[in-house]
Motif scaffolding. Structure first.
Motif, PDB file in Angstrom:
ATOM      1  N   ARG A  54       0.848  -1.186   0.000  1.00 16.96           N
ATOM      2  CA  ARG A  54       0.000   0.000   0.000  1.00 16.96           C
ATOM      3  C   ARG A  54       0.880   1.230   0.000  1.00 16.96           C
ATOM      4  O   ARG A  54       2.002   1.207   0.513  1.00 16.96           O
ATOM      5  N   LEU A  55       0.360   2.300  -0.592  1.00 11.67           N
ATOM      6  CA  LEU A  55       1.091   3.551  -0.686  1.00 11.67           C
ATOM      7  C   LEU A  55       0.675   4.439   0.477  1.00 11.67           C
ATOM      8  O   LEU A  55      -0.506   4.765   0.632  1.00 11.67           O
ATOM      9  N   LEU A  56       1.632   4.811   1.303  1.00 12.45           N
ATOM     10  CA  LEU A  56       1.324   5.673   2.439  1.00 12.45           C
ATOM     11  C   LEU A  56       0.898   7.056   1.944  1.00 12.45           C
ATOM     12  O   LEU A  56       1.379   7.535   0.912  1.00 12.45           O
ATOM     13  N   PRO A  57       0.011   7.731   2.678  1.00 13.02           N
ATOM     14  CA  PRO A  57      -0.452   9.067   2.249  1.00 13.02           C
ATOM     15  C   PRO A  57       0.684  10.048   2.028  1.00 13.02           C
ATOM     16  O   PRO A  57       0.624  10.869   1.102  1.00 13.02           O
ATOM     17  N   ALA A  58       1.724   9.993   2.862  1.00  9.12           N
ATOM     18  CA  ALA A  58       2.849  10.919   2.699  1.00  9.12           C
ATOM     19  C   ALA A  58       3.562  10.679   1.375  1.00  9.12           C
ATOM     20  O   ALA A  58       3.999  11.632   0.715  1.00  9.12           O
ATOM     21  N   VAL A  59       3.691   9.429   0.968  1.00 11.52           N
ATOM     22  CA  VAL A  59       4.350   9.107  -0.299  1.00 11.52           C
ATOM     23  C   VAL A  59       3.486   9.568  -1.470  1.00 11.52           C
ATOM     24  O   VAL A  59       3.986  10.141  -2.447  1.00 11.52           O
ATOM     25  N   GLU A  60       2.187   9.335  -1.372  1.00 11.36           N
ATOM     26  CA  GLU A  60       1.290   9.762  -2.449  1.00 11.36           C
ATOM     27  C   GLU A  60       1.307  11.277  -2.610  1.00 11.36           C
ATOM     28  O   GLU A  60       1.329  11.798  -3.731  1.00 11.36           O
ATOM     29  N   ASP A  61       1.284  11.987  -1.496  1.00 11.06           N
ATOM     30  CA  ASP A  61       1.319  13.447  -1.564  1.00 11.06           C
ATOM     31  C   ASP A  61       2.642  13.935  -2.164  1.00 11.06           C
ATOM     32  O   ASP A  61       2.671  14.893  -2.948  1.00 11.06           O
ATOM     33  N   PHE A  62       3.737  13.260  -1.800  1.00  9.24           N
ATOM     34  CA  PHE A  62       5.038  13.626  -2.376  1.00  9.24           C
ATOM     35  C   PHE A  62       5.046  13.415  -3.882  1.00  9.24           C
ATOM     36  O   PHE A  62       5.523  14.270  -4.646  1.00  9.24           O
ATOM     37  N   LEU A  63       4.546  12.274  -4.335  1.00  6.99           N
ATOM     38  CA  LEU A  63       4.520  11.993  -5.764  1.00  6.99           C
ATOM     39  C   LEU A  63       3.686  13.022  -6.519  1.00  6.99           C
ATOM     40  O   LEU A  63       4.062  13.472  -7.609  1.00  6.99           O
ATOM     41  N   LYS A  64       2.568  13.404  -5.934  1.00  8.86           N
ATOM     42  CA  LYS A  64       1.685  14.378  -6.575  1.00  8.86           C
ATOM     43  C   LYS A  64       2.416  15.706  -6.805  1.00  8.86           C
ATOM     44  O   LYS A  64       2.266  16.336  -7.858  1.00  8.86           O
ATOM     45  N   ARG A  65       3.218  16.132  -5.836  1.00  5.95           N
ATOM     46  CA  ARG A  65       3.934  17.401  -5.958  1.00  5.95           C
ATOM     47  C   ARG A  65       5.231  17.257  -6.767  1.00  5.95           C
ATOM     48  O   ARG A  65       5.598  18.156  -7.523  1.00  5.95           O
ATOM     49  N   TYR A  66       5.886  16.132  -6.602  1.00  4.67           N
ATOM     50  CA  TYR A  66       7.170  15.953  -7.275  1.00  4.67           C
ATOM     51  C   TYR A  66       7.010  15.813  -8.782  1.00  4.67           C
ATOM     52  O   TYR A  66       7.845  16.297  -9.559  1.00  4.67           O
ATOM     53  N   LEU A  67       5.932  15.143  -9.208  1.00  5.43           N
ATOM     54  CA  LEU A  67       5.735  14.921 -10.638  1.00  5.43           C
ATOM     55  C   LEU A  67       5.529  16.220 -11.403  1.00  5.43           C
ATOM     56  O   LEU A  67       5.750  16.279 -12.615  1.00  5.43           O
ATOM     57  N   ARG A  68       5.098  17.273 -10.727  1.00 11.20           N
ATOM     58  CA  ARG A  68       4.875  18.552 -11.408  1.00 11.20           C
ATOM     59  C   ARG A  68       6.182  19.164 -11.899  1.00 11.20           C
ATOM     60  O   ARG A  68       6.197  19.908 -12.876  1.00 11.20           O
ATOM     61  N   THR A  69       7.272  18.859 -11.225  1.00  8.14           N
ATOM     62  CA  THR A  69       8.576  19.396 -11.629  1.00  8.14           C
ATOM     63  C   THR A  69       9.481  18.326 -12.223  1.00  8.14           C
ATOM     64  O   THR A  69      10.619  18.622 -12.596  1.00  8.14           O
ATOM     65  N   TRP A  70       8.987  17.112 -12.322  1.00  5.54           N
ATOM     66  CA  TRP A  70       9.794  15.995 -12.829  1.00  5.54           C
ATOM     67  C   TRP A  70      10.000  16.153 -14.333  1.00  5.54           C
ATOM     68  O   TRP A  70       9.069  16.432 -15.094  1.00  5.54           O
ATOM     69  N   THR A  71      11.235  15.957 -14.767  1.00 11.11           N
ATOM     70  CA  THR A  71      11.566  16.112 -16.185  1.00 11.11           C
ATOM     71  C   THR A  71      11.509  14.808 -16.966  1.00 11.11           C
ATOM     72  O   THR A  71      11.596  14.820 -18.197  1.00 11.11           O
ATOM     73  N   GLY A  72      11.407  13.687 -16.264  1.00  9.79           N
ATOM     74  CA  GLY A  72      11.411  12.387 -16.933  1.00  9.79           C
ATOM     75  C   GLY A  72      12.784  11.815 -17.165  1.00  9.79           C
ATOM     76  O   GLY A  72      12.915  10.727 -17.743  1.00  9.79           O
ATOM     77  N   ASN A  73      13.819  12.518 -16.701  1.00  7.16           N
ATOM     78  CA  ASN A  73      15.188  12.059 -16.936  1.00  7.16           C
ATOM     79  C   ASN A  73      15.749  11.235 -15.790  1.00  7.16           C
ATOM     80  O   ASN A  73      16.773  10.561 -15.959  1.00  7.16           O
ATOM     81  N   SER A  74      15.159  11.304 -14.620  1.00  7.93           N
ATOM     82  CA  SER A  74      15.729  10.628 -13.451  1.00  7.93           C
ATOM     83  C   SER A  74      14.634   9.915 -12.664  1.00  7.93           C
ATOM     84  O   SER A  74      13.458  10.298 -12.723  1.00  7.93           O
ATOM     85  N   HIS A  75      15.051   8.878 -11.953  1.00 11.41           N
ATOM     86  CA  HIS A  75      14.179   8.116 -11.036  1.00 11.41           C
ATOM     87  C   HIS A  75      12.985   7.479 -11.757  1.00 11.41           C
ATOM     88  O   HIS A  75      11.977   7.174 -11.116  1.00 11.41           O
ATOM     89  N   THR A  76      13.059   7.284 -13.053  1.00 11.53           N
ATOM     90  CA  THR A  76      11.875   6.808 -13.783  1.00 11.53           C
ATOM     91  C   THR A  76      11.388   5.468 -13.253  1.00 11.53           C
ATOM     92  O   THR A  76      10.202   5.293 -12.948  1.00 11.53           O
TER      93      THR A  76
END
Length: 732
Positions: free
Chosen positions: A374-396
């Motif tokens: 299961r995805l913890l709420p803190a991780v989901e919230d981080f992904l939601k914010r991080y993907l907005r600035t993610w370039t697709g070049n790292s951590h794919t």
């Protein structure tokens, strides 16, 4: 008469090794019994065997006897050479361990201090391949009492640090270590052992203690150990070296210096497992030694103070997954929320947003998420914010791995917060990125099937969740269509798409959640005409499984047990039947591109592969110029991907039924008329139906079971061969 030991060629026989050891024993027991050159020859001959095949336990024990348990008059150079070749073929037995430990200490009958140091160093090097640690644990007190010997202290601290468990940590031993530290100063091996003791009882050992430097307890000779593992893997059929499964049932413990090194390399420091305020009756994770010990103590194990240590410690992850609690999840979630906040908004003077740092941390979070499922709420919230600035070049890979554990919710919310951001970064970056994107959605739906499959049988399971899945399948269908259009002929994208639909046609449709969503027409026909027999077989297998799903839905609707799934719309089923009819017309019925018309009521659902009439006419004219028939161009005997299999199958039938090898042979390709003519001319007598069944059977044996499954689930003539009817059966 045997030759001199020094002049012997290599011989791997155990009898020769025993003879050499006997010569070495005789030379060691008498002063100046053999010249140094002859002793070197004996050791060299043993080395030839040991470095290739390793030493059996009997030979190893005999050599330890020569060096440790009986008077040895060999020079120190020869003794050192022997220790270098003590490669055990299998795991080191307890007898050898007892003899090594028993030879340590002071006394006239003991080996020299230099030999004792070599014995102990060798024990350190083979520690990971000991047969059992029980005897060594029982000898803990003997080893501890030898710490005052300066020549042995370093290796003793190494062994004791690996061997120490809570039951070994006694007040008098703590006091003895503190006294040694006071007398000797900051001696690194001693500090390392003291740190291990402090890990078990941090409240007992008070005061400032210097930190042991990183690598103080590293393996003395990595190259020697690598050679040992190669010898054991190649020489013993039943060898089982140190495995991850064993190490995963022990607490991951790092020396303080290693933690400091991680800080210097800009890694996020994740707390280690510590159980504070432990008493003698406490049962903690630090005491677990193997899987059986873990199972015995599972009900009594106490959770450590820092539960977030589960990010790096596999044993703690197992404990949390087997004994889940909301409190544990909340504590881990709160720590991650604070950590992610710093990661997203680092102080201006720091460089927290380094690629290596983030990747290392997210990989640990992914390991925990896979364990907890299961995805913890803190991780989901981080992904939601991080993907907005993610370039697709790292951590794919890591980010997509975490997103696979998103729970089902309203599709538009998922699309706007996650899917649209990922699609935008990956779908235009090349075929490899599109394949990764499709593979991500495949894994996401697989996780939903695992997580919600059983729950979906409950009546209160929401229709919104089922609708979200159907919208997601349609969304991925458009991605697949775009990928095939932009990268025609890409095997990477083709395989990813087929894996996706193979995964989505497997869920249990009867639970009401997983409804069948057909691929776009262009995707289906692209695979049918791909020119690859395996691709054709796979798409046929997918459609045959969809057909069973439609039939199951119809039966449930008729019996009144639809579990909320309901019957599929008739137009939707008819459209799917068009796929079935078209493939049957192409491969089985020799009626390629035939649509519904007055000439055949059985073709009323056929789509003609969605080709316009003018296109079909153009194809017909092109085929007529070659004096062939468009109707049979894609049949078993004439298809570019199936003709070779059909020819081989027919040749095999002729060979198995032609004992005299003088019959008329078929020139090919096989048709119903050609078989009748062949039988008239004295050739093989077989009906066209039996021939096609034989071809399907041959395809199945070659791993192309999708075509076999499709035809046998679609054609009545294959289910009821005696009826002679050659017509397609509707899906429902």
């Amino acid at each position: 008469m045997p030759s001199e030991p020094g002049s012997q060629g290599y011989n791997s026989g155990s009898e020769d090794v025993e003879s050499l050891i006997d010569q070495l024993r005789g030379a060691a027991s008498i002063r100046n019994s053999l010249s140094k050159n002859r002793i070197a020859g004996v050791i060299g001959s043993i080395s030839q065997h040991s470095t290739v095949c390793g030493l059996a336990n009997d030979s190893l024990e005999a050599l330890i006897d020569v060096l440790a348990t009986s008077p040895c008059y060999l020079d120190q150079s020869s003794v050192g050479s022997i220790f270098k070749i003590l490669f055990p073929r299998r795991k080191v037995s307890e007898n050898v361990v007892v003899k090594v430990v028993g030879s340590l200490g002071q006394g006239q009958s003991k080996p020299s201090p230099a030999t004792q140091a070599l014995l102990l160093r060798w024990l350190v090097m083979v520690y990971d391949v000991l047969e059992s640690y029980d005897v060594l644990s029982q000898l803990y007190g003997v080893l501890f009492n030898l710490l005052d010997m300066i020549t042995l202290r370093g290796h003793l601290c190494h062994i004791l640090s690996s061997l120490t468990r809570r039951r070994h940590v006694k007040p008098f031993r703590i006091q003895a270590l503190l006294v040694l530290k006071q007398n000797l100063g900051d001696e690194q091996p001693l500090l390392g052992l003291l740190q291990v003791y402090k890990d078990y009882y941090p409240d007992v050992i008070v005061g400032e203690t210097a930190i042991a430097r990183a690598g103080v307890f590293s393996h003395p000779n990595i190259e020697w150990m690598q050679k040992l593992l190669l010898i054991q893997e190649s020489s013993a059929d039943d060898y089982s070296g140190p495995s991850d499964s064993q190490s995963s049932f022990r607490i991951v413990r790092k020396i303080g210096g290693q933690a400091m090194k991680r800080q210097k390399t800009n890694h996020i420091v994740i707390p280690e497992v510590h159980t504070f305020r432990a008493v003698e009756s406490s049962v903690t994770l630090e005491e677990v030694e193997d899987v059986s010990d873990f199972v015995k103590k599972l009900d009594r194990l106490e959770l450590p103070n820092q539960l977030v240590a589960a990010l790096e410690d596999p044993l703690l992850r197992k404990l949390i997954s087997l004994k889940p609690s909301d409190e544990a999840s909340l504590r881990i979630n709160n720590w991650l929320a604070a950590r992610f906040s710093i990661e997203l908004h680092p102080p201006p003077v720091s460089n927290l947003r380094s690629v290596d740092r983030t990747e290392h941390f997210l990989s640990r979070v992914l390991e925990y998420t896979r364990s907890a499922r299961r995805l913890l709420p803190a991780v989901e919230d981080f992904l939601k914010r991080y993907l907005r600035t993610w370039t697709g070049n790292s951590h794919t890979k890591t980010l997509l791995g975490l997103l696979c554990f998103l729970p089902i919710r309203e599709f538009e919310e998922l699309r706007s917060n996650f899917f649209a951001l990922v699609d935008r970064r990956l779908k235009d970056r090349g075929e490899a990125s599109i394949a990764k994107l499709v593979a991500f959605y495949t894994e996401l739906i697989r996780q939903w099937a695992i997580t919600y499959g059983n729950q979906a049988q409950e009546p209160e399971f929401s229709q919104e969740e089922s609708l979200a899945l159907r919208k997601l399948l349609s969304h991925v269908g458009q991605i697949c269509l775009a990928g095939l259009a932009n990268f025609q002929g890409s095997n990477l994208i083709t395989d990813a798409i087929l894996c996706f639909y193979e995964g989505t046609c497997a869920p249990p449709w009867e639970n009401g959640l997983f409804r069948i969503v057909l691929p776009p027409d262009q995707v289906v026909y692209y695979f049918v005409f791909s020119g690859d027999v395996m691709t054709l077989s796979r798409i046929c297998g997918i459609l045959s499984r969809y057909k069973r799903g439609f039939e199951l839905s119809l039966r449930q609707a008729q019996s009144g047990h639809s579990n909320g799934a309901g019957e599929y719309p008739r137009d939707y089923v008819n459209h799917f039947n068009g796929f079935l009819m078209d493939i049957c017309n192409l491969v089985w019925r020799n009626r390629a591109f035939k649509c519904g018309g007055s000439d055949s009521k059985q073709d009323q659902n056929a789509l003609g592969c969605t080709l316009a009439n003018n296109v079909v006419l153009s194809l017909q004219r092109a085929v007529d110029e070659r004096e062939e028939s468009l109707l049979t161009l894609f049949s078993l005997s004439h298809s570019a991907v199936l003709a070779q299999f059909s020819a081989e199958c027919f040749r095999m039938l002729e060979n198995s039924n032609d004992s005299e090898m003088r019959r008329t042979r078929h020139a090919g390709p096989v048709t119903q008329k050609s078989l009748q003519l062949l039988a008239t001319n004295g050739g093989l007598k077989i009906t066209y139906s039996d021939f096609r069944v034989a071809v399907l059977r041959a395809l199945g044996k070659k791993g192309l079971g999708g075509i076999w499954d499709f035809m046998h689930s679609t054609m009545i003539s294959l289910i009821q061969l005696t009826s002679g009817a050659d017509s397609s059966r509707a899906a429902s």
